[in-house]
Design an enzyme around this catalytic site. Structure first.
Site, PDB file in Angstrom:
ATOM      1  N   HIS A   1       0.865  -1.181   0.000  1.00  0.00           N
ATOM      2  CA  HIS A   1       0.000   0.000   0.000  1.00  0.00           C
ATOM      3  C   HIS A   1       0.906   1.237   0.000  1.00  0.00           C
ATOM      4  CE1 HIS A   1      -2.888   2.922   1.660  1.00  0.00           C
ATOM      5  NE2 HIS A   1      -3.849   2.076   1.369  1.00  0.00           N
TER       6      HIS A   1
ATOM      7  N   ASP B   1       2.959  -4.953   7.897  1.00  0.00           N
ATOM      8  CA  ASP B   1       1.756  -4.129   7.736  1.00  0.00           C
ATOM      9  C   ASP B   1       0.554  -5.065   7.849  1.00  0.00           C
ATOM     10  OD1 ASP B   1      -0.427  -2.699   6.927  1.00  0.00           O
ATOM     11  OD2 ASP B   1       0.507  -1.866   5.116  1.00  0.00           O
TER      12      ASP B   1
ATOM     13  N   GLN C   1      -4.561  -5.228   6.667  1.00  0.00           N
ATOM     14  CA  GLN C   1      -5.570  -6.067   6.006  1.00  0.00           C
ATOM     15  C   GLN C   1      -5.683  -7.467   6.600  1.00  0.00           C
ATOM     16  OE1 GLN C   1      -7.871  -5.249   3.975  1.00  0.00           O
ATOM     17  NE2 GLN C   1      -7.173  -3.151   3.591  1.00  0.00           N
TER      18      GLN C   1
ATOM     19  N   LYS D   1     -10.492  -0.781  10.341  1.00  0.00           N
ATOM     20  CA  LYS D   1     -10.649  -1.956   9.483  1.00  0.00           C
ATOM     21  C   LYS D   1     -10.993  -3.197  10.296  1.00  0.00           C
ATOM     22  CE  LYS D   1      -7.329  -0.175   6.098  1.00  0.00           C
ATOM     23  NZ  LYS D   1      -8.104   0.181   4.926  1.00  0.00           N
TER      24      LYS D   1
ATOM     25  N   CYS E   1      -4.643   2.516  -3.882  1.00  0.00           N
ATOM     26  CA  CYS E   1      -3.386   2.988  -3.273  1.00  0.00           C
ATOM     27  C   CYS E   1      -2.256   1.979  -3.447  1.00  0.00           C
ATOM     28  CB  CYS E   1      -3.562   3.322  -1.797  1.00  0.00           C
ATOM     29  SG  CYS E   1      -4.677   4.677  -1.500  1.00  0.00           S
TER      30      CYS E   1
HETATM   31  C1  LIG Z   1      -2.312  -2.803   3.525  1.00  0.00           C
HETATM   32  C2  LIG Z   1      -2.673  -1.424   3.986  1.00  0.00           C
HETATM   33  N1  LIG Z   1      -1.736  -0.662   4.553  1.00  0.00           N
HETATM   34  C3  LIG Z   1      -2.010   0.567   4.994  1.00  0.00           C
HETATM   35  C4  LIG Z   1      -3.261   1.126   4.881  1.00  0.00           C
HETATM   36  C5  LIG Z   1      -3.518   2.510   5.378  1.00  0.00           C
HETATM   37  O1  LIG Z   1      -4.413   2.490   6.433  1.00  0.00           O
HETATM   38  P1  LIG Z   1      -5.017   3.843   7.012  1.00  0.00           P
HETATM   39  O2  LIG Z   1      -5.675   4.529   5.848  1.00  0.00           O
HETATM   40  O3  LIG Z   1      -6.008   3.398   8.028  1.00  0.00           O
HETATM   41  O4  LIG Z   1      -3.906   4.633   7.579  1.00  0.00           O
HETATM   42  C6  LIG Z   1      -4.269   0.376   4.295  1.00  0.00           C
HETATM   43  C7  LIG Z   1      -5.625   0.951   4.131  1.00  0.00           C
HETATM   44  O5  LIG Z   1      -6.262   0.860   3.110  1.00  0.00           O
HETATM   45  C8  LIG Z   1      -3.967  -0.922   3.839  1.00  0.00           C
HETATM   46  O6  LIG Z   1      -4.905  -1.677   3.252  1.00  0.00           O
END
Ligand SMILES: Cc1ncc(COP(=O)(O)O)c(C=O)c1O
Lengths: 406, 139
Positions: free
Chosen positions: A120, A197, A200, A223, A364
Protein backbone atom coordinates in the site's frame (compact mmCIF):
# COMPACT_ATOMS: atom_id res chain seq x y z
CA UNK A 1 -29.23 -17.26 6.15
CA UNK A 2 -26.45 -18.82 8.17
CA UNK A 3 -27.36 -18.50 11.84
CA UNK A 4 -23.92 -17.34 12.95
CA UNK A 5 -23.87 -14.67 10.29
CA UNK A 6 -27.37 -13.58 11.25
CA UNK A 7 -26.21 -13.16 14.84
CA UNK A 8 -23.29 -10.95 13.82
CA UNK A 9 -25.35 -9.03 11.26
CA UNK A 10 -27.91 -8.03 13.89
CA UNK A 11 -25.21 -6.28 15.86
CA UNK A 12 -24.46 -3.78 13.07
CA UNK A 13 -26.98 -0.90 12.96
CA UNK A 14 -25.68 0.30 9.58
CA UNK A 15 -26.34 -3.09 8.03
CA UNK A 16 -29.74 -3.48 9.70
CA UNK A 17 -30.84 -0.01 8.60
CA UNK A 18 -29.88 -0.49 4.95
CA UNK A 19 -31.24 -3.92 4.02
CA UNK A 20 -31.40 -3.04 0.33
CA UNK A 21 -27.75 -1.98 0.21
CA UNK A 22 -24.91 -4.42 -0.08
CA UNK A 23 -21.68 -3.31 1.51
CA UNK A 24 -18.74 -5.10 -0.10
CA UNK A 25 -16.06 -2.50 0.69
CA UNK A 26 -14.92 -3.87 4.02
CA UNK A 27 -11.22 -3.73 3.17
CA UNK A 28 -11.56 0.06 3.00
CA UNK A 29 -13.34 0.22 6.32
CA UNK A 30 -15.72 -2.04 8.22
CA UNK A 31 -19.07 -1.09 9.68
CA UNK A 32 -19.24 -0.69 13.47
CA UNK A 33 -21.14 -2.89 15.92
CA UNK A 34 -23.60 -1.38 18.39
CA UNK A 35 -21.11 -2.08 21.17
CA UNK A 36 -18.62 0.34 19.61
CA UNK A 37 -21.27 3.00 18.95
CA UNK A 38 -22.40 2.78 22.56
CA UNK A 39 -18.81 2.90 23.74
CA UNK A 40 -18.28 6.28 22.06
CA UNK A 41 -21.51 7.69 23.51
CA UNK A 42 -20.74 6.31 26.92
CA UNK A 43 -17.30 7.86 26.84
CA UNK A 44 -18.66 11.34 26.21
CA UNK A 45 -21.57 10.95 28.61
CA UNK A 46 -19.72 9.45 31.53
CA UNK A 47 -15.97 9.85 31.25
CA UNK A 48 -14.78 12.64 28.95
CA UNK A 49 -11.62 14.32 30.29
CA UNK A 50 -8.05 14.71 29.14
CA UNK A 51 -5.72 11.88 30.11
CA UNK A 52 -2.41 11.44 31.89
CA UNK A 53 -2.12 14.88 33.49
CA UNK A 54 -5.18 15.46 35.62
CA UNK A 55 -5.59 14.78 39.33
CA UNK A 56 -9.38 14.96 39.20
CA UNK A 57 -11.53 11.88 39.07
CA UNK A 58 -12.62 12.31 35.43
CA UNK A 59 -9.09 12.49 34.20
CA UNK A 60 -8.23 9.45 36.29
CA UNK A 61 -11.22 7.56 34.86
CA UNK A 62 -10.29 8.50 31.30
CA UNK A 63 -6.64 7.57 31.87
CA UNK A 64 -7.63 4.22 33.33
CA UNK A 65 -9.92 3.45 30.41
CA UNK A 66 -7.21 4.50 27.94
CA UNK A 67 -4.52 2.39 29.60
CA UNK A 68 -6.92 -0.55 29.98
CA UNK A 69 -7.43 -0.33 26.20
CA UNK A 70 -3.68 -0.64 25.76
CA UNK A 71 -3.75 -3.88 27.75
CA UNK A 72 -6.69 -5.18 25.74
CA UNK A 73 -4.85 -4.51 22.48
CA UNK A 74 -1.67 -6.09 23.85
CA UNK A 75 -3.61 -9.24 24.70
CA UNK A 76 -5.37 -9.21 21.36
CA UNK A 77 -2.09 -9.49 19.43
CA UNK A 78 -0.34 -11.34 22.27
CA UNK A 79 2.30 -8.68 22.88
CA UNK A 80 4.59 -9.41 25.81
CA UNK A 81 3.98 -6.07 27.44
CA UNK A 82 1.44 -3.22 27.03
CA UNK A 83 4.30 -0.73 26.60
CA UNK A 84 4.88 -2.36 23.21
CA UNK A 85 1.55 -0.92 22.05
CA UNK A 86 1.84 2.65 20.75
CA UNK A 87 -1.44 4.33 19.81
CA UNK A 88 -1.46 6.31 16.58
CA UNK A 89 -4.17 7.70 14.32
CA UNK A 90 -3.95 4.74 11.93
CA UNK A 91 -1.64 2.54 9.89
CA UNK A 92 -0.37 5.44 7.81
CA UNK A 93 0.58 7.37 10.92
CA UNK A 94 2.14 4.25 12.46
CA UNK A 95 4.46 3.69 9.50
CA UNK A 96 5.37 7.38 9.35
CA UNK A 97 6.09 7.46 13.07
CA UNK A 98 8.33 4.40 12.84
CA UNK A 99 10.11 5.82 9.79
CA UNK A 100 10.51 9.14 11.60
CA UNK A 101 12.23 7.34 14.48
CA UNK A 102 14.38 4.96 12.47
CA UNK A 103 15.68 7.67 10.17
CA UNK A 104 16.47 9.70 13.28
CA UNK A 105 18.37 6.97 15.14
CA UNK A 106 19.03 3.89 13.03
CA UNK A 107 19.52 4.20 9.28
CA UNK A 108 22.72 5.42 7.73
CA UNK A 109 23.47 6.57 4.23
CA UNK A 110 23.91 3.55 1.96
CA UNK A 111 21.54 1.32 3.95
CA UNK A 112 18.83 -0.61 2.15
CA UNK A 113 15.18 -1.33 2.88
CA UNK A 114 13.40 -4.24 1.23
CA UNK A 115 9.70 -3.87 0.45
CA UNK A 116 7.39 -5.55 -2.04
CA UNK A 117 5.71 -4.20 -5.16
CA UNK A 118 2.34 -5.04 -3.59
CA UNK A 119 2.67 -2.58 -0.71
CA UNK A 120 0.00 0.00 0.00
CA UNK A 121 1.31 3.51 -0.67
CA UNK A 122 1.23 3.98 3.12
CA UNK A 123 4.06 1.45 3.39
CA UNK A 124 6.04 2.97 0.53
CA UNK A 125 5.86 6.75 0.79
CA UNK A 126 7.03 7.06 4.43
CA UNK A 127 10.20 5.18 3.45
CA UNK A 128 10.63 6.70 -0.01
CA UNK A 129 10.30 10.32 1.18
CA UNK A 130 12.96 9.96 3.80
CA UNK A 131 15.19 7.48 1.96
CA UNK A 132 15.71 9.92 -0.90
CA UNK A 133 16.96 12.55 1.55
CA UNK A 134 19.15 10.22 3.61
CA UNK A 135 20.76 8.23 0.80
CA UNK A 136 18.98 5.03 1.75
CA UNK A 137 17.94 2.67 -1.06
CA UNK A 138 14.64 0.87 -1.49
CA UNK A 139 14.39 -2.55 -3.13
CA UNK A 140 11.19 -4.27 -4.12
CA UNK A 141 10.35 -7.98 -4.14
CA UNK A 142 8.06 -9.10 -6.95
CA UNK A 143 5.11 -11.52 -6.87
CA UNK A 144 5.01 -15.24 -7.60
CA UNK A 145 2.47 -17.11 -9.75
CA UNK A 146 0.06 -17.22 -6.79
CA UNK A 147 0.11 -13.41 -6.52
CA UNK A 148 1.99 -13.64 -3.21
CA UNK A 149 5.25 -11.85 -2.49
CA UNK A 150 7.93 -14.06 -4.06
CA UNK A 151 9.95 -15.08 -1.00
CA UNK A 152 12.88 -16.37 -3.04
CA UNK A 153 13.13 -13.11 -4.92
CA UNK A 154 12.88 -11.19 -1.65
CA UNK A 155 15.71 -13.27 -0.17
CA UNK A 156 17.86 -12.57 -3.20
CA UNK A 157 17.49 -8.81 -2.61
CA UNK A 158 18.91 -8.95 0.90
CA UNK A 159 22.54 -7.87 1.34
CA UNK A 160 24.66 -6.90 4.33
CA UNK A 161 23.37 -3.37 3.77
CA UNK A 162 19.74 -4.37 4.30
CA UNK A 163 18.58 -2.78 7.55
CA UNK A 164 14.81 -3.34 7.41
CA UNK A 165 12.25 -5.48 5.64
CA UNK A 166 8.77 -3.93 5.53
CA UNK A 167 6.11 -6.17 4.10
CA UNK A 168 2.34 -6.41 4.04
CA UNK A 169 0.78 -9.48 5.65
CA UNK A 170 -2.20 -9.42 3.27
CA UNK A 171 -2.41 -7.47 0.03
CA UNK A 172 -5.24 -4.93 0.26
CA UNK A 173 -5.80 -5.17 -3.47
CA UNK A 174 -5.44 -8.90 -4.12
CA UNK A 175 -6.34 -10.36 -0.73
CA UNK A 176 -3.42 -12.79 -0.91
CA UNK A 177 -1.69 -13.79 2.31
CA UNK A 178 2.09 -13.45 2.26
CA UNK A 179 4.54 -15.85 3.88
CA UNK A 180 5.52 -13.32 6.52
CA UNK A 181 6.63 -15.95 9.01
CA UNK A 182 9.19 -17.38 6.60
CA UNK A 183 10.31 -13.85 5.70
CA UNK A 184 10.77 -12.96 9.38
CA UNK A 185 12.76 -16.13 10.08
CA UNK A 186 15.04 -15.43 7.16
CA UNK A 187 15.43 -11.77 8.14
CA UNK A 188 16.40 -12.67 11.69
CA UNK A 189 19.07 -15.07 10.46
CA UNK A 190 20.60 -11.93 8.96
CA UNK A 191 19.83 -9.71 11.98
CA UNK A 192 17.36 -7.62 10.04
CA UNK A 193 14.25 -6.35 11.81
CA UNK A 194 10.90 -6.69 10.09
CA UNK A 195 7.83 -4.46 9.95
CA UNK A 196 4.58 -6.25 9.16
CA UNK A 197 1.76 -4.13 7.74
CA UNK A 198 -1.20 -5.93 9.28
CA UNK A 199 -3.86 -3.43 8.14
CA UNK A 200 -5.57 -6.07 6.01
CA UNK A 201 -4.91 -9.14 8.11
CA UNK A 202 -5.97 -7.84 11.50
CA UNK A 203 -9.71 -8.44 11.01
CA UNK A 204 -9.28 -11.86 9.37
CA UNK A 205 -6.22 -13.68 10.68
CA UNK A 206 -5.42 -14.30 14.31
CA UNK A 207 -2.41 -12.13 15.11
CA UNK A 208 0.21 -13.39 17.55
CA UNK A 209 3.24 -11.14 17.44
CA UNK A 210 5.28 -13.51 19.59
CA UNK A 211 4.58 -16.47 17.41
CA UNK A 212 5.25 -14.43 14.28
CA UNK A 213 8.26 -13.03 16.10
CA UNK A 214 7.89 -9.78 14.22
CA UNK A 215 9.79 -6.72 15.42
CA UNK A 216 7.20 -4.17 14.36
CA UNK A 217 3.57 -4.47 13.32
CA UNK A 218 1.04 -1.81 12.34
CA UNK A 219 -2.72 -1.73 11.84
CA UNK A 220 -5.78 0.53 11.88
CA UNK A 221 -8.79 0.23 14.17
CA UNK A 222 -11.33 1.19 11.52
CA UNK A 223 -10.65 -1.96 9.48
CA UNK A 224 -11.51 -4.17 12.47
CA UNK A 225 -14.88 -2.75 13.55
CA UNK A 226 -13.39 0.06 15.66
CA UNK A 227 -13.80 3.82 15.04
CA UNK A 228 -11.65 5.74 12.58
CA UNK A 229 -8.77 7.75 13.95
CA UNK A 230 -7.00 5.09 15.98
CA UNK A 231 -4.22 2.76 14.96
CA UNK A 232 -1.39 0.82 16.52
CA UNK A 233 2.34 0.65 16.17
CA UNK A 234 3.54 -2.50 17.90
CA UNK A 235 7.26 -2.30 18.65
CA UNK A 236 9.19 -5.04 20.41
CA UNK A 237 10.78 -3.77 23.57
CA UNK A 238 14.34 -4.34 22.40
CA UNK A 239 13.83 -1.61 19.79
CA UNK A 240 12.47 1.02 22.16
CA UNK A 241 15.87 2.68 22.45
CA UNK A 242 15.61 3.54 18.73
CA UNK A 243 12.18 5.09 19.05
CA UNK A 244 12.94 8.79 19.26
CA UNK A 245 10.88 10.69 16.70
CA UNK A 246 11.89 14.00 15.17
CA UNK A 247 8.38 15.32 15.77
CA UNK A 248 7.24 15.54 19.35
CA UNK A 249 5.26 17.65 21.77
CA UNK A 250 3.10 17.78 24.88
CA UNK A 251 2.68 14.64 26.97
CA UNK A 252 5.81 12.98 25.64
CA UNK A 253 8.19 14.38 28.21
CA UNK A 254 9.44 14.20 31.76
CA UNK A 255 11.21 17.56 31.93
CA UNK A 256 11.48 20.38 29.43
CA UNK A 257 14.12 23.09 29.56
CA UNK A 258 14.32 25.84 27.01
CA UNK A 259 17.09 24.08 25.15
CA UNK A 260 16.81 20.41 26.03
CA UNK A 261 14.20 17.90 27.05
CA UNK A 262 14.10 14.69 29.00
CA UNK A 263 11.70 12.39 27.19
CA UNK A 264 9.25 9.92 28.69
CA UNK A 265 9.50 6.19 27.95
CA UNK A 266 7.81 4.36 25.10
CA UNK A 267 4.87 4.46 24.51
CA UNK A 268 4.18 7.91 25.96
CA UNK A 269 7.04 9.67 24.24
CA UNK A 270 5.54 8.59 20.92
CA UNK A 271 2.02 9.73 21.79
CA UNK A 272 2.58 13.47 21.89
CA UNK A 273 -0.50 15.64 22.03
CA UNK A 274 -4.02 14.68 23.09
CA UNK A 275 -4.82 11.34 21.48
CA UNK A 276 -8.15 10.16 20.08
CA UNK A 277 -9.25 8.88 23.47
CA UNK A 278 -12.76 7.71 22.58
CA UNK A 279 -11.45 5.88 19.51
CA UNK A 280 -8.77 4.11 21.58
CA UNK A 281 -11.44 2.99 24.04
CA UNK A 282 -13.68 2.12 21.08
CA UNK A 283 -10.89 -0.09 19.73
CA UNK A 284 -10.84 -2.02 23.00
CA UNK A 285 -14.61 -2.43 22.77
CA UNK A 286 -14.30 -3.64 19.17
CA UNK A 287 -11.93 -6.30 20.51
CA UNK A 288 -14.48 -7.23 23.17
CA UNK A 289 -17.04 -7.52 20.40
CA UNK A 290 -14.75 -9.81 18.41
CA UNK A 291 -13.98 -11.98 21.44
CA UNK A 292 -17.61 -12.22 22.47
CA UNK A 293 -18.46 -13.51 19.03
CA UNK A 294 -15.92 -16.29 19.10
CA UNK A 295 -12.67 -14.50 18.28
CA UNK A 296 -11.02 -13.62 14.97
CA UNK A 297 -10.77 -17.22 13.89
CA UNK A 298 -14.57 -17.56 14.04
CA UNK A 299 -14.84 -14.49 11.78
CA UNK A 300 -12.27 -16.06 9.48
CA UNK A 301 -14.27 -19.29 9.20
CA UNK A 302 -17.49 -17.46 8.33
CA UNK A 303 -15.63 -15.32 5.80
CA UNK A 304 -13.91 -18.36 4.27
CA UNK A 305 -17.29 -19.87 3.55
CA UNK A 306 -18.46 -16.65 1.88
CA UNK A 307 -15.20 -16.21 0.02
CA UNK A 308 -15.22 -19.73 -1.40
CA UNK A 309 -18.73 -19.20 -2.69
CA UNK A 310 -17.81 -15.79 -4.17
CA UNK A 311 -14.73 -17.29 -5.83
CA UNK A 312 -16.77 -20.12 -7.28
CA UNK A 313 -19.36 -17.73 -8.69
CA UNK A 314 -16.73 -15.37 -10.12
CA UNK A 315 -14.61 -18.13 -11.60
CA UNK A 316 -17.77 -19.37 -13.37
CA UNK A 317 -17.57 -16.10 -15.30
CA UNK A 318 -13.88 -16.58 -16.07
CA UNK A 319 -14.37 -16.06 -19.81
CA UNK A 320 -15.68 -12.56 -19.21
CA UNK A 321 -13.40 -11.56 -16.36
CA UNK A 322 -9.74 -11.05 -15.58
CA UNK A 323 -9.32 -12.30 -12.02
CA UNK A 324 -6.19 -11.27 -10.14
CA UNK A 325 -5.78 -14.31 -7.96
CA UNK A 326 -5.92 -18.07 -8.33
CA UNK A 327 -8.01 -20.69 -6.61
CA UNK A 328 -4.77 -21.99 -5.09
CA UNK A 329 -3.69 -18.66 -3.57
CA UNK A 330 -3.92 -18.41 0.21
CA UNK A 331 -6.15 -15.39 0.74
CA UNK A 332 -8.64 -13.58 2.93
CA UNK A 333 -12.13 -12.57 1.78
CA UNK A 334 -10.95 -10.01 -0.77
CA UNK A 335 -10.90 -10.45 -4.52
CA UNK A 336 -9.95 -8.14 -7.38
CA UNK A 337 -11.10 -8.49 -10.95
CA UNK A 338 -11.91 -6.62 -14.12
CA UNK A 339 -14.59 -7.21 -16.70
CA UNK A 340 -12.59 -7.97 -19.82
CA UNK A 341 -12.02 -4.81 -21.91
CA UNK A 342 -14.09 -2.67 -19.53
CA UNK A 343 -12.91 0.05 -17.22
CA UNK A 344 -13.34 -0.69 -13.49
CA UNK A 345 -14.88 2.77 -13.05
CA UNK A 346 -17.79 1.83 -15.33
CA UNK A 347 -18.31 -1.49 -13.59
CA UNK A 348 -18.23 0.09 -10.12
CA UNK A 349 -20.56 2.92 -11.15
CA UNK A 350 -23.18 0.54 -12.51
CA UNK A 351 -22.88 -1.83 -9.54
CA UNK A 352 -23.45 1.18 -7.27
CA UNK A 353 -26.70 1.82 -9.09
CA UNK A 354 -27.72 -1.74 -8.33
CA UNK A 355 -27.10 -0.96 -4.65
CA UNK A 356 -23.74 -2.66 -4.33
CA UNK A 357 -20.76 -0.87 -2.82
CA UNK A 358 -17.48 -2.14 -4.21
CA UNK A 359 -14.22 -0.28 -4.62
CA UNK A 360 -12.65 0.56 -7.96
CA UNK A 361 -9.34 2.08 -8.91
CA UNK A 362 -5.74 1.47 -7.94
CA UNK A 363 -6.48 0.96 -4.22
CA UNK A 364 -3.39 2.99 -3.27
CA UNK A 365 -1.20 0.32 -4.87
CA UNK A 366 -0.03 1.93 -8.09
CA UNK A 367 3.28 0.01 -8.29
CA UNK A 368 1.20 -3.19 -8.18
CA UNK A 369 -1.11 -1.85 -10.91
CA UNK A 370 1.93 -1.06 -13.07
CA UNK A 371 3.28 -4.56 -12.46
CA UNK A 372 -0.05 -6.07 -13.55
CA UNK A 373 -0.18 -3.56 -16.44
CA UNK A 374 -3.66 -2.37 -15.56
CA UNK A 375 -5.25 0.95 -14.56
CA UNK A 376 -7.22 -0.45 -11.68
CA UNK A 377 -9.49 -3.23 -10.54
CA UNK A 378 -12.92 -3.82 -9.10
CA UNK A 379 -12.39 -5.05 -5.55
CA UNK A 380 -14.95 -6.98 -3.55
CA UNK A 381 -14.14 -7.38 0.13
CA UNK A 382 -16.39 -9.31 2.49
CA UNK A 383 -16.91 -9.30 6.24
CA UNK A 384 -18.66 -11.79 8.49
CA UNK A 385 -21.93 -9.83 8.30
CA UNK A 386 -22.20 -10.38 4.55
CA UNK A 387 -24.33 -13.23 3.24
CA UNK A 388 -24.55 -15.81 0.47
CA UNK A 389 -27.76 -14.08 -0.66
CA UNK A 390 -25.86 -10.82 -1.08
CA UNK A 391 -23.25 -12.59 -3.18
CA UNK A 392 -26.04 -13.97 -5.39
CA UNK A 393 -27.49 -10.47 -5.81
CA UNK A 394 -24.03 -9.14 -6.61
CA UNK A 395 -23.48 -11.78 -9.30
CA UNK A 396 -26.87 -10.97 -10.80
CA UNK A 397 -26.03 -7.28 -10.86
CA UNK A 398 -22.65 -8.09 -12.38
CA UNK A 399 -24.37 -9.98 -15.20
CA UNK A 400 -26.59 -6.98 -15.90
CA UNK A 401 -23.62 -4.63 -15.69
CA UNK A 402 -21.65 -6.65 -18.22
CA UNK A 403 -24.63 -6.64 -20.55
CA UNK A 404 -25.01 -2.87 -20.31
CA UNK A 405 -21.37 -2.30 -21.15
CA UNK A 406 -21.26 -4.63 -24.14
CA UNK B 1 -29.77 35.64 -29.04
CA UNK B 2 -26.76 33.42 -28.87
CA UNK B 3 -27.20 32.23 -25.25
CA UNK B 4 -30.38 30.53 -26.35
CA UNK B 5 -28.42 28.12 -28.50
CA UNK B 6 -27.01 26.14 -25.59
CA UNK B 7 -30.25 26.35 -23.65
CA UNK B 8 -32.14 25.15 -26.70
CA UNK B 9 -29.94 22.08 -26.98
CA UNK B 10 -30.30 21.55 -23.25
CA UNK B 11 -34.08 21.65 -23.62
CA UNK B 12 -33.95 19.04 -26.39
CA UNK B 13 -31.79 16.77 -24.27
CA UNK B 14 -34.07 17.21 -21.27
CA UNK B 15 -37.07 16.25 -23.40
CA UNK B 16 -35.30 13.03 -24.38
CA UNK B 17 -34.40 12.24 -20.79
CA UNK B 18 -37.97 12.98 -19.71
CA UNK B 19 -39.03 9.85 -21.57
CA UNK B 20 -36.84 7.67 -19.36
CA UNK B 21 -38.64 8.68 -16.17
CA UNK B 22 -36.98 6.98 -13.19
CA UNK B 23 -35.36 4.28 -15.30
CA UNK B 24 -31.68 4.81 -14.49
CA UNK B 25 -30.64 1.89 -16.69
CA UNK B 26 -32.20 3.62 -19.70
CA UNK B 27 -30.44 6.87 -18.82
CA UNK B 28 -27.11 5.13 -18.54
CA UNK B 29 -27.66 3.24 -21.78
CA UNK B 30 -28.35 6.55 -23.48
CA UNK B 31 -25.20 8.09 -22.05
CA UNK B 32 -23.06 5.09 -22.97
CA UNK B 33 -24.45 5.11 -26.52
CA UNK B 34 -23.87 8.85 -26.76
CA UNK B 35 -20.23 8.26 -25.90
CA UNK B 36 -19.94 5.86 -28.82
CA UNK B 37 -21.02 8.60 -31.24
CA UNK B 38 -18.07 10.84 -30.34
CA UNK B 39 -15.80 11.33 -33.36
CA UNK B 40 -12.53 9.51 -32.82
CA UNK B 41 -9.79 11.55 -31.19
CA UNK B 42 -6.44 11.00 -32.90
CA UNK B 43 -4.06 9.08 -30.62
CA UNK B 44 -1.44 11.80 -30.97
CA UNK B 45 -3.61 14.01 -28.72
CA UNK B 46 -4.13 11.41 -26.02
CA UNK B 47 -1.24 12.75 -24.01
CA UNK B 48 -0.78 14.26 -20.58
CA UNK B 49 -1.20 17.71 -22.14
CA UNK B 50 -4.85 17.01 -22.82
CA UNK B 51 -5.56 14.71 -19.88
CA UNK B 52 -8.17 15.98 -17.42
CA UNK B 53 -6.82 15.52 -13.91
CA UNK B 54 -9.14 14.26 -11.21
CA UNK B 55 -10.94 11.39 -12.88
CA UNK B 56 -10.61 7.72 -11.95
CA UNK B 57 -10.65 6.99 -15.65
CA UNK B 58 -8.63 8.87 -18.24
CA UNK B 59 -10.44 11.62 -20.10
CA UNK B 60 -8.73 13.70 -22.77
CA UNK B 61 -10.13 16.99 -24.01
CA UNK B 62 -8.75 19.31 -26.65
CA UNK B 63 -10.22 22.50 -28.05
CA UNK B 64 -9.39 24.76 -30.97
CA UNK B 65 -10.68 28.28 -31.23
CA UNK B 66 -11.68 29.53 -34.61
CA UNK B 67 -13.53 32.82 -35.19
CA UNK B 68 -14.24 32.84 -31.46
CA UNK B 69 -15.99 29.46 -31.71
CA UNK B 70 -14.65 26.49 -29.74
CA UNK B 71 -14.27 23.16 -31.47
CA UNK B 72 -13.71 20.28 -29.07
CA UNK B 73 -12.52 16.72 -29.37
CA UNK B 74 -12.55 14.26 -26.50
CA UNK B 75 -12.11 10.63 -25.56
CA UNK B 76 -11.99 8.42 -22.48
CA UNK B 77 -10.84 4.91 -21.70
CA UNK B 78 -14.11 4.32 -19.82
CA UNK B 79 -17.59 4.33 -21.32
CA UNK B 80 -19.53 6.36 -18.77
CA UNK B 81 -17.09 9.29 -18.57
CA UNK B 82 -16.93 9.21 -22.36
CA UNK B 83 -20.71 9.46 -22.45
CA UNK B 84 -20.70 12.32 -19.97
CA UNK B 85 -18.14 14.31 -21.91
CA UNK B 86 -20.12 13.58 -25.09
CA UNK B 87 -23.22 14.95 -23.38
CA UNK B 88 -21.37 18.09 -22.33
CA UNK B 89 -19.91 18.53 -25.82
CA UNK B 90 -23.39 18.28 -27.35
CA UNK B 91 -24.05 21.52 -25.46
CA UNK B 92 -20.81 23.41 -25.89
CA UNK B 93 -19.24 22.19 -29.11
CA UNK B 94 -18.93 24.85 -31.81
CA UNK B 95 -20.34 27.51 -29.47
CA UNK B 96 -18.71 30.82 -28.62
CA UNK B 97 -16.55 31.32 -25.57
CA UNK B 98 -19.04 33.81 -24.12
CA UNK B 99 -21.95 31.45 -24.43
CA UNK B 100 -20.00 28.63 -22.81
CA UNK B 101 -18.88 30.84 -19.93
CA UNK B 102 -22.45 32.02 -19.37
CA UNK B 103 -23.85 28.50 -19.20
CA UNK B 104 -24.30 26.99 -15.71
CA UNK B 105 -23.91 23.30 -16.68
CA UNK B 106 -27.06 22.47 -14.75
CA UNK B 107 -27.89 19.62 -17.10
CA UNK B 108 -26.63 16.81 -14.89
CA UNK B 109 -28.94 17.82 -12.05
CA UNK B 110 -31.82 18.39 -14.40
CA UNK B 111 -31.65 14.97 -16.04
CA UNK B 112 -32.03 13.42 -12.59
CA UNK B 113 -28.67 11.69 -12.50
CA UNK B 114 -27.21 13.79 -9.72
CA UNK B 115 -27.37 10.97 -7.19
CA UNK B 116 -25.69 8.65 -9.68
CA UNK B 117 -23.28 11.15 -11.17
CA UNK B 118 -22.68 13.38 -8.20
CA UNK B 119 -19.75 15.69 -8.70
CA UNK B 120 -17.35 13.58 -6.71
CA UNK B 121 -13.71 13.57 -7.52
CA UNK B 122 -13.92 10.03 -8.84
CA UNK B 123 -16.17 10.61 -11.82
CA UNK B 124 -14.45 13.82 -12.76
CA UNK B 125 -17.57 15.71 -13.79
CA UNK B 126 -16.38 18.88 -12.08
CA UNK B 127 -12.96 18.53 -13.68
CA UNK B 128 -14.52 18.12 -17.11
CA UNK B 129 -16.63 21.25 -16.70
CA UNK B 130 -13.67 23.22 -15.35
CA UNK B 131 -11.57 22.09 -18.26
CA UNK B 132 -14.20 23.20 -20.77
CA UNK B 133 -14.39 26.60 -19.08
CA UNK B 134 -10.60 26.90 -19.10
CA UNK B 135 -10.56 26.40 -22.85
CA UNK B 136 -13.30 29.01 -23.22
CA UNK B 137 -11.36 31.50 -21.09
CA UNK B 138 -8.05 30.98 -22.86
CA UNK B 139 -7.29 33.48 -25.58
C1 LIG C 1 -2.31 -2.80 3.53
C2 LIG C 1 -2.67 -1.42 3.99
N1 LIG C 1 -1.74 -0.66 4.55
C3 LIG C 1 -2.01 0.57 4.99
C4 LIG C 1 -3.26 1.13 4.88
C5 LIG C 1 -3.52 2.51 5.38
O1 LIG C 1 -4.41 2.49 6.43
P1 LIG C 1 -5.02 3.84 7.01
O2 LIG C 1 -5.68 4.53 5.85
O3 LIG C 1 -6.01 3.40 8.03
O4 LIG C 1 -3.91 4.63 7.58
C6 LIG C 1 -4.27 0.38 4.30
C7 LIG C 1 -5.62 0.95 4.13
O5 LIG C 1 -6.26 0.86 3.11
C8 LIG C 1 -3.97 -0.92 3.84
O6 LIG C 1 -4.90 -1.68 3.25
Amino acid sequence: MNENIQKIREQFPFIVQHPQSIYFDNAATTQKPIEVLQSIQNYYKNINANIHRGVHKWSILATEAYEAARKTVAQFINAQDPTEIIFTSGTTHSVNLLADCLFNTYFQSGDEIVLSIAEHHSNILPWQNRANKFGVHLKYATLNHLYQVDVNHLKSLVTEKTKLIAITYVSNTLGTINEVKEIIQFAHQHNIPVLVDAAQSIAHLKTDVQQLNTDFLVFSGHKMYAPTGVGVLYAQKKYHSYLYPLSSGGGAIIDVDLHKTEFADVPLRLEAGTPNIEAVIGLADAIHFINKNGGIHQFYLLEEHLKNYLYQRLFELQDQLDIYTTLQSPSVSVISFNVKNQHPFDVGTLLNNYGIAVRTGHHCTQPLMKHLKIQGTVRVSLAAYNTIEEIDRFIQALHKTIKMLL
Amino acid sequence: MSQNKILKIEKELLDEFELFGDDWEAKYNYIIELGKTLPAMPNQYKTDDYLIKGCQSRVWLKADKENNLLHFMADSDALIPKGIIALLLKLVNHQSADEILNYDFGIINKIGLQQHLSPTRANGLVSMINSIKQYAKAQ
